[in-house]
Design an enzyme around this catalytic site. Structure first.
Site, mmCIF file in Angstrom:
data_model
loop_
_atom_site.group_PDB
_atom_site.id
_atom_site.type_symbol
_atom_site.label_atom_id
_atom_site.label_comp_id
_atom_site.label_asym_id
_atom_site.label_seq_id
_atom_site.Cartn_x
_atom_site.Cartn_y
_atom_site.Cartn_z
ATOM 1 N N ASN A 192 -36.111 -2.040 92.645
ATOM 2 C CA ASN A 192 -37.236 -0.987 92.025
ATOM 3 C C ASN A 192 -36.518 0.156 92.051
ATOM 4 O OD1 ASN A 192 -37.658 -0.943 95.360
ATOM 5 N ND2 ASN A 192 -38.342 0.882 94.685
ATOM 6 N N CYS A 193 -37.049 1.423 91.582
ATOM 7 C CA CYS A 193 -36.602 2.469 91.592
ATOM 8 C C CYS A 193 -37.890 3.342 92.131
ATOM 9 C CB CYS A 193 -36.080 3.185 90.173
ATOM 10 S SG CYS A 193 -37.346 3.247 88.977
ATOM 11 N N ALA A 194 -38.091 4.675 91.614
ATOM 12 C CA ALA A 194 -38.975 5.668 92.377
ATOM 13 C C ALA A 194 -40.506 5.160 91.838
ATOM 14 C CB ALA A 194 -38.715 7.072 91.825
ATOM 15 N N ARG B 205 -40.951 2.218 89.471
ATOM 16 C CA ARG B 205 -40.831 0.772 88.675
ATOM 17 C C ARG B 205 -40.564 -0.409 89.788
ATOM 18 N NH1 ARG B 205 -38.479 3.031 82.890
ATOM 19 N NH2 ARG B 205 -38.789 5.127 83.369
ATOM 20 N N VAL C 181 -44.542 2.010 94.733
ATOM 21 C CA VAL C 181 -43.619 0.642 94.408
ATOM 22 C C VAL C 181 -42.862 0.204 95.634
ATOM 23 C CG1 VAL C 181 -41.676 2.039 93.667
ATOM 24 C CG2 VAL C 181 -42.159 -0.279 92.565
#
Length: 530
Positions: A475-477, A479, A519
């Site tokens: 995951n990123c910030a 997504r 997320v």
């Protein structure tokens, strides 16, 4: 290849998340130490001044140790297994690399054309990284070494050695391999990097003098690449790297903020590089215009539901600077609107720059207040009002343009879509019953069952075709990044939207579910039930 690049870009955001709070704290300390703003209590030598100086020293931690932060953060985000171990290995090997470089330029400085006797900082090309006086490779060196360590980690961490060498397995073996790998890399760095620094200096001058068009192009690329996840590669070299100023715009701006606050000289003259950090204005001023266009073009009977979606996403965009939930709300039903958004965002930044607006404005309104408006207001209120007028003008432009295009081309933006089709999805109850019928034991504990994130994770997992179809999770910030075994088993976007997703990016076996700021929690539940 694109999946790997996207994953790398997402991993870079892991350490970036820490910069916003640190920047705000540094800015607040500068404000409270400014006698022009708080009076004589802030004069140097007072207890007030000393206390805030101590706090400011701590707030500079992230900026002063930026390289270590990226080394560790990337290892956490990129390693395919044992991420915590990978982070430790990255720290040790990167530190080893810097000791090697330091020794080489210390004893053979003339060969490498480096004067090691100079003080670290300034134009010396040297820097103290983790207490080591070495070549200033910045985040470029940190990213490169961390990527190499992750490759070594993924290749050798699980290697089985003979029992009598068992003590050298796992992280020890990774560090051993990394130790010998760093020797030639350190030599090449000492040989090549000083010449590269000359090139960076030339590039900084070129970009800083590129003017309005340079700011427009930078902002356009930063926005238009958001769907691909590659926008991290655009802003990171400018904001945190040496693209236009040594150390990055954010660190340079904070270091000179007190100086800028106390002068009446035009900031564009003092810091023209600050034009490359105006992209946050589209987060603050564009988002309300887009949201208003969605609301007033929605069907009357759907407007309350649309408002319930738009209020939190718009506030998140304006205050925190996280725009992806809002942007992905319309990206996949009307991609042309996203292109228009990128063009307008770039035009807004270029217009502001043309009228003398500069600063570190890559975040949301909270960042803008703390790091720009409050400390600068006394001597630069003209620039602030100019920015505000242009920004609100573009809010109106966004509303009018988006409203016109939505109605003209009948785009199915929120509240206008056809909701007649239904997608059958698993609920938490369905999931537990399914596991019970299969004879399996649920991986979730009673406390997990009460989690507000568990239902969403279950929906996403089933939409991806079940646990057997999951190859990688990251995951990123905002997504959830998933690599699947068979993309044909993945359900349509509507299935993910039932779990609160704002959209889905599909690229072969690589998928990005736009979850929002929740997320990390959703990913944790996703991996537990996986």
């Amino acid at each position: 290849m694109m999946e790997k690049v996207q994953r790398f870009g997402g991993a870079m955001f892991t350490p970036v998340l820490l910069f916003s709070f640190s920047g705000i704290m540094v800015a607040l300390c500068i404000i409270f130490k400014n006698p022009m703003l708080v009076g004589s209590i802030a004069n140097e030598g007072t207890t007030w001044f000393s206390v805030w100086s101590i706090i400011e020293d701590g707030a500079w931690t992230v900026f002063n140790q930026m390289e270590l932060l990226f080394v560790i953060g990337l290892a956490i985000g990129l390693a395919k297994k044992a991420n915590a171990r990978a982070a430790m290995e990255a720290f040790v090997i990167y530190t080893t690399f810097n000791y090697f470089v330091s020794g080489m330029v210390k004893f053979f400085g003339s060969f490498f054309n480096v004067d090691f006797t100079l003080e670290a900082g300034g134009d010396s090309g040297l820097k103290l990284i983790g207490g080591i006086k070495t070549l200033d490779t910045g985040i470029i060196g940190a990213i490169l070494i961390s990527a190499i360590v992750v490759m070594i980690h993924d290749r050798f961490f699980d290697t089985k050695l003979p029992d009598f060498l068992g003590v050298f397995q796992g992280s020890s073996l990774v560090v051993i391999v990394g130790f010998f790998t760093m020797l030639p890399i350190a030599f090449l760095t000492a040989l090549i990097w000083p010449k590269f620094q000359i090139g960076i200096s030339s590039m900084q001058g070129f970009l800083a003098s590129s003017g309005i068009f340079g700011v427009w192009l930078y902002t356009f690329l930063e926005r238009i690449l958001i769907p691909t996840g590659l926008h991290h590669f655009i802003y990171t070299p400018f904001v945190f790297g040496p693209a236009v100023v040594e150390g990055g715009i954010t660190k340079y701006w904070m270091a000179h903020l007190n100086e800028y606050a106390q002068t009446k000289e035009p900031l564009k003259k003092l810091f023209p590089e600050g034009g490359f950090a105006l992209h946050g204005n589209s987060k603050i001023f564009a988002s309300p215009g887009i949201a208003a266009a969605f609301y007033f073009t929605a069907k009357p009977e759907n407007r309350k539901k649309v408002l319930a979606i738009l209020i939190p996403t718009t506030l998140t965009a304006v205050l925190a600077g996280i725009t992806e939930p809002l942007e992905f709300t319309f990206l996949f039903v009307a991609p042309v609107l996203f292109v228009v958004h990128a063009v307008l965002a770039a035009t807004m930044a270029a217009t502001m720059y043309g009228f003398g607006v500069v600063g570190d404005m890559g975040g949301g309104f909270i960042d803008l207040l703390a790091k720009n408006w409050i400390p600068l207001f006394a001597n630069h209120k003209g620039m602030i009002f100019t920015q505000l007028i242009i920004g609100l003008g573009f809010t109106a432009v966004y509303f009018l343009v988006f409203r016109f295009l939505i109605l003209k081309f009948n785009f199915a933006t929120p509240g206008r879509e056809d909701t007649s089709s239904e997608v059958k999805l698993y609920s938490k109850k369905d999931f537990k019953e399914k596991k019970a019928n299969e004879g399996g034991v649920s991986a979730t504990s009673p406390s997990d069952a009460n989690s507000q994130y568990l239902d969403r994770a279950i929906i996403f997992l089933e939409a991806f075709g079940g646990s057997d179809n999951i190859a990688k999770v990251n995951n990123c910030a905002t997504r959830l990044r998933i690599t699947v075994v068979d993309e044909s088993k993945v359900l349509p976007d509507a299935a993910f939207k039932e779990g609160g997703a704002h959209g889905v990016v599909r690229n072969g076996k690589a998928f990005q579910v736009i979850v929002g700021l929740d997320v990390p929690q959703v990913r944790e539940q996703f991996e537990k039930i996986l």
